[in-house]
Design an enzyme around this catalytic site. Structure first.
Site: not given
Ligand code: BES
Ligand code: ZN
Length: 612
Positions: A128, A130, A278, A281, A305, A392, A561-563
């Protein structure tokens, strides 16, 4: 001498590499990659050239044509955000080879031992990168201002296979003299090893470099889409069903934003420790298995994505200070795709969930309001620490505001032109604003562009969505304060997102008895949908309802998942007089941490250290 990016040592006077060739030898028993990277500059360069690294050891730097060593030095100080600078001294060279090894703690890499995988037979590793972790896999100019094409040769155990965010060229036996010094020929060509080769012909920023190696299988789901996952029939079948609608979404994307430039759009479902929902990539999106719920709701994450294929991967933020250009545009584009395939109501619900998230971030950053700006100053700031919904959702709101001003047909035309103009380039906020003003004359007199991009908080002309279900759910949530729970007939057709919106609109904390009553009726703590389950558990923790702690522990140990980790750990340790909760959080983390990706480990550590 001036850095071009607060997160990279790349210097404005140095040329940016345009192509790299990687040789990577995977040593699973030591959780280490022995590698070499051949960097190609557009012109010969004389003098020092700085590269980003983190937890890499550098063996040598070599001129490939003559095999002669070049002087190099690795900074002795380690910047907590940026890592270590590798300085190579070039004498009119345009190509040089760096031989290096990763460390088991490389921040981009998660190494899973066989017991940590589904089948329990083979190890697994994935990246990972990013925002600034590519430098922990190979030395590079780790800034999204740079774009590179690459080839990669991965040497792995024969029982495993490799996938990359790149075109697969071939799988074949290793041959002598091709290891490019990453390891000696006896290891490279040892019994039981194979080589997988890939090529990325389109220039991409380093954060989009990605691979996974493990016991991986796949299913066809569309003309340009396969879904990959650990080789388990049940997982692959469920994933193939969940993502059956992908091709329809790609077509909607092409109609709205222009041609899909990446040829394939494959999906890789990772183990549950994957730290994001997600990751975009290119050619191969990485996904958490938690999006597979059996109700097609994973489509939202895929839409997001996929949308990055235009916004983020084609047009890239110049530095992380302009991250909203990636995520704000993508959130807007995602919702246009969702609206087209799932209808306006579903899109409005997503906008509503996002609105709630944005309002909450204002609370989180009330003492650091600079992080509520779209254009941020990130000098000395770790992007993982300030990751939030602001880029976002405020970014989405900004674009939605422009759409309302000029009307959808004009905005659609503007978007297509924006993408066609800047594709395969990295841009900043001012470049976007100039393009906007040029193409929509007078827009600056209608919308306060400076307030939107440089102001803090939510601008007055942002908008909460209106739709029947959205408004109904928010008002039901408001009634909960007065003791009214929704009736069965009112929730009969609710899916996960409806519950998520409902729970997120409840007061932060309620009576513990109300929490149990709600769960007794609707079984939210056991929901298979993690969005719902985590929103409920967060409410339970904040309401001091300890009945659910075993469920909290189980959740923190089964997903990475960090969320989900952030709100649960935060709810446990935030606030005073919660000694028991803090001890509990510390114990669970110490038992779960080995299952988390290094990025998630760092984020949880920083939450705990702020409050303990
Ligand atoms: N690019 C991001 C994930 C990310 C952001 C990784 C910053 C590392 C640093 C990806 O596109 C994203 O926004 N994922 C979201 C999905 C959601 C908005 C549908 C996620 O992981 O929650
Ligand atoms: Zn994104």
């Amino acid at each position: 001498m001036a850095p071009i990016d607060p997160h990279s040592c790349t210097d404005s006077t140095h040329p940016l590499a345009t192509h790299i060739s990687l040789c990577l030898y995977f040593d699973f028993s030591a959780s280490t990659i022995h590698g070499s990277v051949l960097l190609s500059l557009p012109n010969p360069h004389h003098g020092p050239l700085s590269l980003d690294t983190r937890s890499l050891s550098i063996t040598s730097v070599i001129v490939p044509e003559t095999n002669t060593p070049l002087p190099f030095s690795l900074s002795t100080t380690v910047d907590p955000v940026k890592g270590q600078i590798l300085t190579v001294s070039l004498s009119n060279h345009s190509k040089f080879l760096i031989v290096f090894s990763t460390s088991p703690s490389s921040s981009a890499l998660q190494w899973l031992s066989p017991p940590q995988t589904f089948n329990k037979s083979f190890p697994f590793v994935y990246t990972q990168c990013q925002s600034i972790h590519a430098r922990s896999v190979f030395p590079c100019q780790d800034t999204p201002a740079a774009r590179i094409c690459y080839t990669a040769r991965l040497n792995i155990p024969r029982q495993l296979s490799a996938v990359m965010a790149a075109r697969h060229v071939e799988r074949r036996p290793p041959v002598p003299c091709e290891a490019a010094m990453s390891c000696d020929d006896s290891s490279w060509c040892a019994e039981g090893r194979v080589v997988e080769e890939f090529v990325m012909e389109q220039p991409v920023p380093p954060y989009l470099f990605a691979f996974a190696v493990g016991e991986i299988g796949c299913r066809e789901v569309g003309p340009r889409t396969r879904v990959y996952a650990e080789s388990v029939n049940a997982v692959l079948d469920a994933a193939a069903r969940e993502f059956a609608g992908t091709e329809d979404m790609i077509r909607v994307g092409e109609r709205l934003f222009g041609p899909y430039e990446w040829e394939r759009f494959d999906l890789l479902v990772l183990p549950p420790s994957f730290p994001y929902g997600g990751m975009e990539n290119p050619r191969m999106v990485f996904l958490t298995p938690t999006v597979i719920k059996g109700d097609a709701s994973g489509a939202q994450v895929v839409a997001h994505e996929l949308a990055h294929s235009w916004t983020g991967n084609l047009i890239t933020n110049m530095t992380n200070e302009h991250f909203w250009l990636n995520e704000g545009f993508t959130t807007y584009a995602e919702r246009r795709i969702v609206e087209a395939v799932q209808g306006e109501d579903r899109a409005a619900l997503n906008i509503g969930i996002g609105w709630r998230g944005l309002v909450e971030e204002m609370e989180r950053f009330k003492d650091n309001m600079e992080f509520t700006m779209l254009k941020t100053n990130q000098e000395g700031v770790d992007p993982d620490d300030v990751y939030s919904q602001v880029p976002y959702e405020k970014g989405f709101q900004f674009l939605w505001r422009i759409e309302r001003q000029i009307g959808r047909p004009a905005f659609d035309e503007f978007l297509k032109k924006y993408i066609a103009t800047f594709k395969f380039q990295s841009i900043d906020t001012d470049m976007f604003l100039n393009f906007l003003k040029m193409n929509v004359p007078g827009i600056e007199n209608e919308i306060d562009l400076k307030l939107w991009t440089e102001g803090t908080g939510i601008p007055p002309d942002a908008k909460e969505p209106v739709s029947n279900i959205y408004t109904k759910i928010v008002s039901l949530a408001n009634e909960f304060k007065f003791g009214r729970m929704p009736r069965e007939d009112e929730v009969a057709d609710w899916q996960g997102q409806e519950w998520e919106l409902y729970l997120e609109n409840l007061p932060k904390s309620v009576e513990a008895s109300q929490v149990s009553a709600l769960d007794a009726r609707y079984r939210l703590a056991e929901s298979k949908d993690y969005e719902v389950k985590v929103a409920f558990l967060q409410l339970a923790i904040s309401s001091g309802c300890r009945d659910y702690y075993s469920e909290v522990e189980k959740t923190l140990k089964e997903v990475g998942r960090m969320k989900y980790l952030r709100p649960l750990y935060t709810a446990l340790v935030q606030g005073s007089g919660k000694e028991e909760e803090k001890i509990f959080a510390k114990r669970v983390f110490s038992e779960a941490r080995n299952c988390y990706h290094p990025i998630a480990q760092g984020v949880v550590e920083s939450i705990l250290s702020k409050h303990l």
